[in-house]
Design a protein around this motif. Sequence first.
Motif, PDB file in Angstrom:
ATOM      1  N   MET A  22       0.824  -1.210   0.000  1.00  0.00           N
ATOM      2  CA  MET A  22       0.000   0.000   0.000  1.00  0.00           C
ATOM      3  C   MET A  22       0.861   1.263   0.000  1.00  0.00           C
ATOM      4  SD  MET A  22      -3.158  -1.032   0.058  1.00  0.00           S
ATOM      5  CE  MET A  22      -4.181  -2.453   0.515  1.00  0.00           C
ATOM      6  N   PHE A  23       0.350   2.299  -0.666  1.00  0.00           N
ATOM      7  CA  PHE A  23       1.014   3.595  -0.637  1.00  0.00           C
ATOM      8  C   PHE A  23       0.094   4.595   0.043  1.00  0.00           C
ATOM      9  CE2 PHE A  23       1.858   7.780  -2.635  1.00  0.00           C
ATOM     10  CZ  PHE A  23       3.136   7.972  -2.126  1.00  0.00           C
ATOM     11  N   GLU A  24       0.575   5.166   1.164  1.00  0.00           N
ATOM     12  CA  GLU A  24      -0.246   6.066   1.957  1.00  0.00           C
ATOM     13  C   GLU A  24      -0.018   7.531   1.644  1.00  0.00           C
ATOM     14  OE1 GLU A  24       0.578   5.209   6.005  1.00  0.00           O
ATOM     15  OE2 GLU A  24      -0.273   3.179   5.943  1.00  0.00           O
ATOM     16  N   GLY A  25       1.022   7.833   0.889  1.00  0.00           N
ATOM     17  CA  GLY A  25       1.357   9.235   0.651  1.00  0.00           C
ATOM     18  C   GLY A  25       2.401   9.672   1.659  1.00  0.00           C
ATOM     19  N   GLY A  26       2.196  10.777   2.307  1.00  0.00           N
ATOM     20  CA  GLY A  26       3.144  11.268   3.310  1.00  0.00           C
ATOM     21  C   GLY A  26       4.177  12.198   2.724  1.00  0.00           C
ATOM     22  N   VAL A  28       9.964   7.176  -0.174  1.00  0.00           N
ATOM     23  CA  VAL A  28       8.891   6.183  -0.156  1.00  0.00           C
ATOM     24  C   VAL A  28       8.103   6.256  -1.458  1.00  0.00           C
ATOM     25  CG1 VAL A  28       6.767   5.455   0.988  1.00  0.00           C
ATOM     26  CG2 VAL A  28       8.733   6.184   2.353  1.00  0.00           C
ATOM     27  N   ALA A  29       7.807   7.472  -1.904  1.00  0.00           N
ATOM     28  CA  ALA A  29       7.058   7.653  -3.147  1.00  0.00           C
ATOM     29  C   ALA A  29       7.851   7.135  -4.351  1.00  0.00           C
ATOM     30  CB  ALA A  29       6.722   9.131  -3.343  1.00  0.00           C
ATOM     31  N   ASP A  30       9.150   7.436  -4.378  1.00  0.00           N
ATOM     32  CA  ASP A  30       9.972   6.993  -5.495  1.00  0.00           C
ATOM     33  C   ASP A  30      10.106   5.476  -5.505  1.00  0.00           C
ATOM     34  OD1 ASP A  30      11.697   7.911  -7.746  1.00  0.00           O
ATOM     35  OD2 ASP A  30      13.257   6.892  -6.600  1.00  0.00           O
ATOM     36  N   ASP A  31      10.247   4.882  -4.327  1.00  0.00           N
ATOM     37  CA  ASP A  31      10.326   3.419  -4.242  1.00  0.00           C
ATOM     38  C   ASP A  31       9.029   2.775  -4.733  1.00  0.00           C
ATOM     39  OD1 ASP A  31      12.887   3.469  -3.238  1.00  0.00           O
ATOM     40  OD2 ASP A  31      12.276   3.324  -1.146  1.00  0.00           O
ATOM     41  N   TYR A  32       7.894   3.380  -4.351  1.00  0.00           N
ATOM     42  CA  TYR A  32       6.607   2.829  -4.778  1.00  0.00           C
ATOM     43  C   TYR A  32       6.470   2.851  -6.295  1.00  0.00           C
ATOM     44  CZ  TYR A  32       1.593   2.302  -5.469  1.00  0.00           C
ATOM     45  OH  TYR A  32       0.356   1.860  -5.903  1.00  0.00           O
ATOM     46  N   MET A  33       6.796   3.983  -6.901  1.00  0.00           N
ATOM     47  CA  MET A  33       6.667   4.097  -8.350  1.00  0.00           C
ATOM     48  C   MET A  33       7.617   3.150  -9.069  1.00  0.00           C
ATOM     49  SD  MET A  33       5.027   5.337 -10.836  1.00  0.00           S
ATOM     50  CE  MET A  33       4.011   6.477  -9.873  1.00  0.00           C
ATOM     51  N   GLU A  34       8.809   2.964  -8.521  1.00  0.00           N
ATOM     52  CA  GLU A  34       9.759   2.044  -9.135  1.00  0.00           C
ATOM     53  C   GLU A  34       9.234   0.605  -9.081  1.00  0.00           C
ATOM     54  OE1 GLU A  34      14.463   0.711  -8.673  1.00  0.00           O
ATOM     55  OE2 GLU A  34      13.679   2.445  -7.583  1.00  0.00           O
ATOM     56  N   ILE A  51      -4.757   2.517 -13.533  1.00  0.00           N
ATOM     57  CA  ILE A  51      -5.696   1.842 -12.625  1.00  0.00           C
ATOM     58  C   ILE A  51      -4.940   0.928 -11.658  1.00  0.00           C
ATOM     59  CG2 ILE A  51      -7.530   0.118 -12.506  1.00  0.00           C
ATOM     60  CD1 ILE A  51      -8.666   1.286 -15.077  1.00  0.00           C
ATOM     61  N   LEU A  52      -3.994   0.172 -12.170  1.00  0.00           N
ATOM     62  CA  LEU A  52      -3.228  -0.746 -11.325  1.00  0.00           C
ATOM     63  C   LEU A  52      -2.316   0.003 -10.356  1.00  0.00           C
ATOM     64  CD1 LEU A  52      -2.283  -3.469 -13.973  1.00  0.00           C
ATOM     65  CD2 LEU A  52      -3.979  -3.644 -12.144  1.00  0.00           C
ATOM     66  N   ALA A  53      -1.769   1.134 -10.804  1.00  0.00           N
ATOM     67  CA  ALA A  53      -0.868   1.908  -9.954  1.00  0.00           C
ATOM     68  C   ALA A  53      -1.595   2.563  -8.798  1.00  0.00           C
ATOM     69  CB  ALA A  53      -0.145   2.960 -10.783  1.00  0.00           C
ATOM     70  N   THR A  54      -2.833   2.997  -9.013  1.00  0.00           N
ATOM     71  CA  THR A  54      -3.595   3.696  -7.967  1.00  0.00           C
ATOM     72  C   THR A  54      -4.455   2.746  -7.134  1.00  0.00           C
ATOM     73  OG1 THR A  54      -5.386   4.116  -9.563  1.00  0.00           O
ATOM     74  CG2 THR A  54      -3.681   5.804  -9.330  1.00  0.00           C
ATOM     75  N   TYR A  55      -4.469   1.486  -7.505  1.00  0.00           N
ATOM     76  CA  TYR A  55      -5.296   0.506  -6.800  1.00  0.00           C
ATOM     77  C   TYR A  55      -4.858   0.360  -5.336  1.00  0.00           C
ATOM     78  CZ  TYR A  55      -7.192  -4.055  -5.478  1.00  0.00           C
ATOM     79  OH  TYR A  55      -7.826  -5.079  -4.831  1.00  0.00           O
ATOM     80  N   LYS A  56      -3.562   0.559  -5.053  1.00  0.00           N
ATOM     81  CA  LYS A  56      -3.013   0.396  -3.712  1.00  0.00           C
ATOM     82  C   LYS A  56      -2.937   1.710  -2.927  1.00  0.00           C
ATOM     83  CE  LYS A  56      -1.961  -4.045  -3.821  1.00  0.00           C
ATOM     84  NZ  LYS A  56      -2.400  -5.042  -2.825  1.00  0.00           N
ATOM     85  N   PHE A  57      -3.520   2.776  -3.454  1.00  0.00           N
ATOM     86  CA  PHE A  57      -3.516   4.042  -2.735  1.00  0.00           C
ATOM     87  C   PHE A  57      -4.419   3.962  -1.507  1.00  0.00           C
ATOM     88  CE2 PHE A  57      -2.295   7.222  -6.338  1.00  0.00           C
ATOM     89  CZ  PHE A  57      -1.044   6.620  -6.397  1.00  0.00           C
TER      90      PHE A  57
END
Length: 260
Positions: free
Chosen positions: A4-8, A13-19, A38-44
């Motif tokens: 999951m990616f929570e933001g912050g 953390v954001a760069d690791d998530y996108m990678e 759709i797949l990238a934002t599914y874990k937001f």
Amino acid sequence: MPVMFEGGVDPMVADDYMEQVETQLTSIDVTEDHLKIILATYKFTKDAKFWWKSITNQYKIEEMNWDRFKELFYEKYFPASNKWELKNQFISLIQSNMSVTEYENKFTSLFRFALEMVSNEVDKVRKFISGLDYKMRPLLIAQGIKVYSEAVERALMLEAEAKDKDARREQWRQKRNVGPSAEGPSGKRNRGGSFQFQGQQSARSAPTTPMPAGSARSGVICYRCNQPGHYKSECPQTLVNSGACFGCGQQGHKVKNCRN
């Protein structure tokens, strides 16, 4: 898909998530932009979920391409100011109090933000070695290493060797340390590690000649050896060096032949 990616506020953390997202999209061969989004934002979740909802109200998501999505994502969670700060961290990175493993992890984490500075393997090795501890640095430079993994391995070996030497040195020091109970009043210790009083004769000193009880000199204390019955000028320790008789102090004969 990634966790999951929570933001912050942590741009790493954001760069690791996108990678992670891009790696997995490639592995499952997803090429259509809308499906990738759709797949990238599914874990937001949490902050990221609310941010994405606001984006969907501003843009037609079905018409958005992948590059535009990444641009919006990085503007929100990894702005240019953060990238510049991380690049400067990489430039000034040194080992300091970190272990080699901790330093290497930090190096790898920041390396991607300064790729234009380290364009090849040799430059990467040089930058890694330049930030190591000053005692380790010249040893690695002298080896002419050109492969990054080899530089890391050699640094770890040198660190392990240094720790082993420190441990053995500490064990040796503890074995030599006889403790405060062995100290005499003078607080002096000889080279063998044992303590003795100042003025105390050694085990190899010449024997003193005892005086009869009631003698006039029985109360005299020698200033040289701290023994009773004679003066410093008559001290057997002095006579040993002069070659004089231990009995009468005269030259030319030994105590076994002394007539006095």
